[in-house]
Structure formats: C-alpha cells, structure tokens
Design a protein around this motif. Structure first.
Motif, PDB file in Angstrom:
ATOM      1  N   PHE A 116       0.866  -1.181   0.000  1.00 42.50           N
ATOM      2  CA  PHE A 116       0.000   0.000   0.000  1.00 42.50           C
ATOM      3  C   PHE A 116       0.898   1.226   0.000  1.00 42.50           C
ATOM      4  N   VAL A 117       0.680   2.121  -0.959  1.00 43.70           N
ATOM      5  CA  VAL A 117       1.495   3.336  -1.067  1.00 43.70           C
ATOM      6  C   VAL A 117       0.615   4.528  -0.720  1.00 43.70           C
ATOM      7  N   GLU A 118       1.053   5.302   0.282  1.00 43.85           N
ATOM      8  CA  GLU A 118       0.273   6.470   0.713  1.00 43.85           C
ATOM      9  C   GLU A 118       0.499   7.657  -0.215  1.00 43.85           C
ATOM     10  N   LYS A 119      -0.306   8.702  -0.017  1.00 44.28           N
ATOM     11  CA  LYS A 119      -0.038   9.964  -0.721  1.00 44.28           C
ATOM     12  C   LYS A 119       1.276  10.531  -0.157  1.00 44.28           C
ATOM     13  N   GLN A 120       2.119  11.041  -1.006  1.00 42.84           N
ATOM     14  CA  GLN A 120       3.472  11.451  -0.566  1.00 42.84           C
ATOM     15  C   GLN A 120       3.663  12.962  -0.558  1.00 42.84           C
ATOM     16  N   GLU A 121       4.581  13.406   0.291  1.00 38.00           N
ATOM     17  CA  GLU A 121       5.076  14.790   0.193  1.00 38.00           C
ATOM     18  C   GLU A 121       6.503  14.836   0.711  1.00 38.00           C
ATOM     19  N   ASN A 122       7.215  15.885   0.353  1.00 38.07           N
ATOM     20  CA  ASN A 122       8.600  16.088   0.807  1.00 38.07           C
ATOM     21  C   ASN A 122       9.524  14.905   0.529  1.00 38.07           C
ATOM     22  N   LEU A 123       9.541  14.462  -0.702  1.00 40.29           N
ATOM     23  CA  LEU A 123      10.446  13.357  -1.040  1.00 40.29           C
ATOM     24  C   LEU A 123      11.846  13.907  -1.302  1.00 40.29           C
ATOM     25  N   LYS A 124      12.841  13.044  -1.092  1.00 40.69           N
ATOM     26  CA  LYS A 124      14.242  13.458  -1.240  1.00 40.69           C
ATOM     27  C   LYS A 124      14.790  12.884  -2.549  1.00 40.69           C
ATOM     28  N   ALA A 125      15.505  13.697  -3.321  1.00 39.08           N
ATOM     29  CA  ALA A 125      16.135  13.201  -4.560  1.00 39.08           C
ATOM     30  C   ALA A 125      17.212  12.174  -4.202  1.00 39.08           C
ATOM     31  N   ILE A 165       9.930  15.000  -9.040  1.00 35.03           N
ATOM     32  CA  ILE A 165       9.191  15.857  -8.093  1.00 35.03           C
ATOM     33  C   ILE A 165       9.809  15.833  -6.691  1.00 35.03           C
ATOM     34  N   ALA A 166      10.920  15.070  -6.549  1.00 31.09           N
ATOM     35  CA  ALA A 166      11.596  15.045  -5.239  1.00 31.09           C
ATOM     36  C   ALA A 166      12.418  16.323  -5.063  1.00 31.09           C
ATOM     37  N   ASN A 167      12.826  16.599  -3.831  1.00 31.57           N
ATOM     38  CA  ASN A 167      13.626  17.807  -3.576  1.00 31.57           C
ATOM     39  C   ASN A 167      15.107  17.518  -3.774  1.00 31.57           C
ATOM     40  N   GLY A 168      15.762  18.328  -4.600  1.00 26.70           N
ATOM     41  CA  GLY A 168      17.215  18.186  -4.781  1.00 26.70           C
ATOM     42  C   GLY A 168      17.592  17.699  -6.167  1.00 26.70           C
ATOM     43  N   ARG A 169      18.858  17.292  -6.292  1.00 24.57           N
ATOM     44  CA  ARG A 169      19.412  16.831  -7.581  1.00 24.57           C
ATOM     45  C   ARG A 169      19.858  15.392  -7.450  1.00 24.57           C
ATOM     46  N   GLY A 170      19.918  14.696  -8.548  1.00 27.09           N
ATOM     47  CA  GLY A 170      20.415  13.323  -8.488  1.00 27.09           C
ATOM     48  C   GLY A 170      20.856  12.853  -9.853  1.00 27.09           C
ATOM     49  N   THR A 171      21.409  11.637  -9.903  1.00 24.48           N
ATOM     50  CA  THR A 171      21.867  11.071 -11.176  1.00 24.48           C
ATOM     51  C   THR A 171      21.300   9.659 -11.336  1.00 24.48           C
ATOM     52  N   ILE A 172      21.227   9.236 -12.578  1.00 18.95           N
ATOM     53  CA  ILE A 172      20.811   7.860 -12.881  1.00 18.95           C
ATOM     54  C   ILE A 172      21.867   7.277 -13.813  1.00 18.95           C
ATOM     55  N   SER A 173      22.511   6.187 -13.388  1.00 18.24           N
ATOM     56  CA  SER A 173      23.504   5.514 -14.249  1.00 18.24           C
ATOM     57  C   SER A 173      22.983   4.118 -14.536  1.00 18.24           C
ATOM     58  N   ASP A 174      22.826   3.810 -15.810  1.00 17.85           N
ATOM     59  CA  ASP A 174      22.383   2.463 -16.180  1.00 17.85           C
ATOM     60  C   ASP A 174      23.607   1.670 -16.622  1.00 17.85           C
ATOM     61  N   THR A 175      24.050   0.762 -15.772  1.00 14.17           N
ATOM     62  CA  THR A 175      25.272   0.013 -16.085  1.00 14.17           C
ATOM     63  C   THR A 175      24.976  -1.167 -17.021  1.00 14.17           C
ATOM     64  N   ILE A 176      23.688  -1.490 -17.221  1.00 12.57           N
ATOM     65  CA  ILE A 176      23.335  -2.610 -18.113  1.00 12.57           C
ATOM     66  C   ILE A 176      23.182  -2.088 -19.542  1.00 12.57           C
ATOM     67  N   TYR A 177      22.388  -1.021 -19.694  1.00 10.10           N
ATOM     68  CA  TYR A 177      22.175  -0.401 -21.008  1.00 10.10           C
ATOM     69  C   TYR A 177      22.455   1.099 -20.873  1.00 10.10           C
ATOM     70  N   GLU A 178      23.689   1.477 -21.188  1.00 11.10           N
ATOM     71  CA  GLU A 178      24.106   2.888 -21.043  1.00 11.10           C
ATOM     72  C   GLU A 178      23.243   3.837 -21.854  1.00 11.10           C
ATOM     73  N   LYS A 179      22.707   3.314 -22.975  1.00 19.02           N
ATOM     74  CA  LYS A 179      21.966   4.206 -23.887  1.00 19.02           C
ATOM     75  C   LYS A 179      20.456   4.154 -23.633  1.00 19.02           C
ATOM     76  N   ARG A 180      20.065   3.620 -22.463  1.00 18.24           N
ATOM     77  CA  ARG A 180      18.635   3.559 -22.153  1.00 18.24           C
ATOM     78  C   ARG A 180      18.185   4.909 -21.595  1.00 18.24           C
ATOM     79  N   VAL A 181      18.253   5.919 -22.450  1.00 18.85           N
ATOM     80  CA  VAL A 181      17.989   7.295 -21.998  1.00 18.85           C
ATOM     81  C   VAL A 181      17.049   8.041 -22.952  1.00 18.85           C
ATOM     82  N   ASN A 182      16.391   7.299 -23.856  1.00 16.99           N
ATOM     83  CA  ASN A 182      15.581   7.980 -24.870  1.00 16.99           C
ATOM     84  C   ASN A 182      14.328   8.649 -24.309  1.00 16.99           C
TER      85      ASN A 182
END
Ligand code: EPU
Length: 420
Positions: free
Chosen positions: A284-293, A318-335
């Motif tokens: 069960f997933v509640e309504k969220q607020e103030n998520l962290k990147a 929609i989370a607060n802050g900055r972050g990165t996503i690295s796909d080590t399986i498929y580097e080009k999975r960014v379309n």
C-alpha cells in the motif's frame, strides 16, 4: 495510428493487481517446445509479446488455446521449419527459439531478434554457449542457422559468462535440458524469471539445480512431460505501479506483488522517504510529500533493475534536490529524457549518466514512446502533469503492460487509447 491520451492531475486511488511476468512468460512459451506433452500456463499477461509468441508457435504447428490468462499449448505437432524475420523480429525474446529448437531438434533456423532499442544488444554469449555444446552457427540472409552435425544431440559442457546475462542464461538452460550429459553455467544471472523457467522445466522432468544462484547445473534428460505452471508476478509492472502510486496516488494498493523480488527498488523508495505498508503479497502506497532526490545505479539482480530506472524517473523529478541515474546494463537507455524534457523536466544526459533536478512541475505535451519502459515513464508523467498528454508509438507499451488502460481507469485516471 494509435495513441494514448491522458488528461493529467486526477486523484488516483484504489487497488491494482499485477499480472504475470512478461520476461518470464516470453521464455516459458518457447520452453514448451521441449515438452513431449501438453503444458498449461496460468497467469499469462494480455500483452502483444504473448500474442506474437502464440502466432509463432501456431505457425510451427503447435495447438494453442488462450483464454482468461490461461494458455494451453500442445507442442507435439511442432515442425522444425525455418522461422523467418517478420514476426520473429517483433520481439527480443524470440532468441529463446534458438535454445528450445536446438534442444528439441538439434537445429534451428530463426530470424534475428528485434526488441526495444536500448543501444547495442549483442547475443554473442548465447552463441558462445551453443557452440560450446556442439552447435555450429552460420548466417542465412536475415536468419541465423544453428545446427549440430547430422542433427545430433547437443552435449553438456562447462560455460562461464563474462557478463551476467538473463537471456543467455535461460537460453543455455533451454538448450541443455535434453543435451547429453551435464552442463554447468558459471556467473549465471540470478533473476526471478530464471527460477521461474527452471521450475517449469523441472516440473516437466528436467534436472536443473542452482537456478537463482550464480552456478546452475543441468543434467540432460531424454524426455520431458506435460505440466501446469503459475507464472510469477511481474516485478517490473509492480515497480511501475508503485512508482506511479508514489508520484500521483492518493492511496493505492498494489496486489499480487512478491516483495522479495523488489527489495533494492523498495529500499531506494524508502531512501526517498516514500511511505508504504508492505503486506504479504501487496504493497500500500500512501499519498506522498517532501520526497528526497536520490541517485540510482542499475545492476543485475538483486541490484536495482535497469527496467525500473525509466518508470521511476517521473517520481524523482518531483523530489527535492538533484540526483543522477547511471544504467550500467544499457548505457543508452535514456531515450525518455528528451520526451520528459518536453513535459518540463529539468534533466540532461552527460557522459552516459542522466542528471536531473527535482521539484519540477510537469505539463502535458505530445510525446513519443521510444521503448517499453520509456513509454511507462511517459504514462506516469502524463498522469502527474497538468493538462493533456498525447503519447504516440504506444505499440511499445502494449508489448509489456497487461490491460494498462483498464487498470489505470479503475484507479480514476482520465486515460484512453485513441485510433487516429
Ligand atoms: N550481453 C552481451 N552479450 C550477450 C548477451 C548480453 O554482451 O550475448 C550484455 C547486454 O548487452 C547487456 C547485458 O549483457 O549489457 C545484460 O543483458 P541480458 O542478456 O541480461 O538482457 P536480455 O536478456 O537481452 C532481459 C530482458 C530485458 C532486461 C534485461 C536486463 C527479456 C526478454 N528481456 O534482456 O527486459 O532489461 O534482461 O535485466 O527478458 C524490458 O522488459 O523492458 C527489457 C528490456
């Protein structure tokens, strides 16, 4: 041309049930070629990849019936005819016909596999395993021919995969179950779908030990019998609905979930501050607020699944802050990135990594599903966004998400599939 049209920003709540796993069933169906009797699969998702596989099985001479998620296949009349490009190219998993036809007939002529464009997707390790088991590989136009000399049986061998690969691990199991002697796969992939395929094959009479670990041993047997098998729940579909619930839900219960298959994904959501209640086979997933990147790095199972980085992206935005996503399986999975940028996302791709800035408001736009999971990301973004989103190239989405429009409407989404 068909498209999905979403009027976003609606309150989503209620319950959604996860279907059987796409990446299991696309291997389970070709595995049935190895059986000497009828096999029944329960919990087969209503996705176009399944329709394509059924068509291919029927072309080869199998008797098939598919109703209410139950698929019954009688493989006894299957002929080993060349399987040309066309249908075979409509999905990636058609490479499982190599292993199962080789295992049953000692030869296979099959078109090259297609699937989502995630950058280079070689099958060299599949071929390396078949060759080590005694098959020779040659190319005939747009098809590949694999054969043992004089249609003899494959023989067991010792295989070490340099890269952890789901497809080559399953394909080697398929080729090895009826081979002469023992096959040992080292550095095998450990995904739950591999255990599911091994379970089906063992219930058909195969001797596979160690599926789910990185060493799998297969003792070849002469015959395989019919059986009935329940497909495991789709952990990627589950993760997609969990991400949607956290991004746009006001209390959504996702049922038919095996939590153990999603531990690294759930751990990331907890790191973001997502509030969830985990039940025996539901979340069960509640309504969220103030998520962290947070930053994401994909890895083979049990690491964070590559198939879930795109569906999670709208929530990260929609989370607060900055972050990165690295796909080590498929580097080009960014379309999906340029499409989300059209919807107002602040993100870019730099040196093979996605960099995003959170606290974004998304707005509806005309976007294109470039692959299956990118499509799922756009559906979630469309449901979160203010205004109207039109998604084209939706065939990708329908390949892997069972009854997605019906499921989302039941949650209160304003979403429809429109024929243009
Ligand atoms: N690889 C090789 N050589 C090979 C096989 C794989 O270099 O012979 C590399 C790939 O290029 C990749 C890595 O090994 O970098 C892992 O590939 P893997 O073989 O595990 O992928 P796959 O079997 O082609 C399946 C799923 C994908 C999922 C990956 C990773 C099916 C039909 N497809 O692909 O699912 O992303 O495993 O978990 O099971 C999806 O569902 O959207 C999807 C793309």
């Amino acid at each position: 041309m068909r498209k999905i049209v979403i009027n976003g920003g609606k309150a989503l709540r209620g319950e959604v049930a996860v279907s059987g796993a796409k990446n299991s069933v696309v291997a389970l169906i070709p595995a049935i070629i190895l059986s000497d009797d009828i096999v029944i699969l329960d919990g087969v998702p209503a996705i176009s990849d399944v329709d394509s596989l059924i068509d291919i099985m029927e072309i080869m001479g199998a008797k098939v019936s598919y109703q209410d998620e139950t698929l019954e296949i009688d493989p006894r009349g299957i002929q080993n005819i060349p399987m040309p490009y066309g249908k075979i190219n409509s999905l990636r998993a058609s490479y499982y016909f190599y292993g199962s036809l080789l295992g049953r007939f000692g030869e296979a002529t099959v078109g090259l596999p297609g699937g989502c464009d995630l950058g280079p997707r070689p099958i060299d390790l599949h071929l390396k395993a078949f060759e080590a088991m005694g098959a020779t590989v040659s190319y005939e136009g747009e098809s590949m021919r694999l054969a043992t000399s004089d249609g003899e049986k494959l023989h067991g061998t010792h295989i070490y995969f340099d890269t952890v690969t789901v497809g080559a691990t399953i394909n080697t199991m398929l080729a090895a179950v009826k081979a002469k002697g023992r096959t040992v796969i080292e550095n095998a992939a450990r995904e739950p779908e591999i255990i599911d395929v091994a379970t089906l094959l063992n219930n058909m009479g195969a001797h596979i030990r160690g599926a789910g670990t990185d060493i799998i041993t297969i003792e070849g047997v002469e015959q395989l019998k019919g059986t009935r098998h329940q497909v495991i729940p789709d952990r990627i579909e589950a993760g997609t609905y969990i991400a949607l619930a956290a991004a746009a839900g006001e209390g959504i219960k996702i049922t038919n979930v095996l939590y153990e298959h999603l531990e690294s994904f759930i751990a990331k959501l907890e790191e973001m501050g997502v509030r969830m209640t985990i039940e025996e086979d539901a979340i069960f997933v509640e309504k969220q607020e103030n998520l962290k990147a947070v930053s994401i790095k994909t890895a083979p199972y049990p690491g964070f699944a590559t198939d879930l980085q795109q569906p999670l992206t709208p929530l990260l935005l929609i989370a607060n802050g900055r972050g990165t996503i690295s796909d080590t399986i498929y580097e080009k999975r960014v379309n999906h990135v340029p499409e989300l940028v059209r919807m107002g996302a602040d993100m870019s791709v730099l040196g093979g990594r996605v960099i995003y800035q959170g606290s974004t408001s998304l707005t509806g736009a005309q976007v294109k599903a470039t692959d299956l999971r990118a499509g799922a990301a756009l559906v979630i973004a469309g449901l979160m966004a203010e205004g109207r989103t039109e998604i084209t190239n939706i065939e990708f989405i329908l390949r892997g998400y069972s009854n997605i429009i019906t499921k989302l409407r039941a949650l209160g989404a304003d979403i429809s599939l429109v024929e243009d």
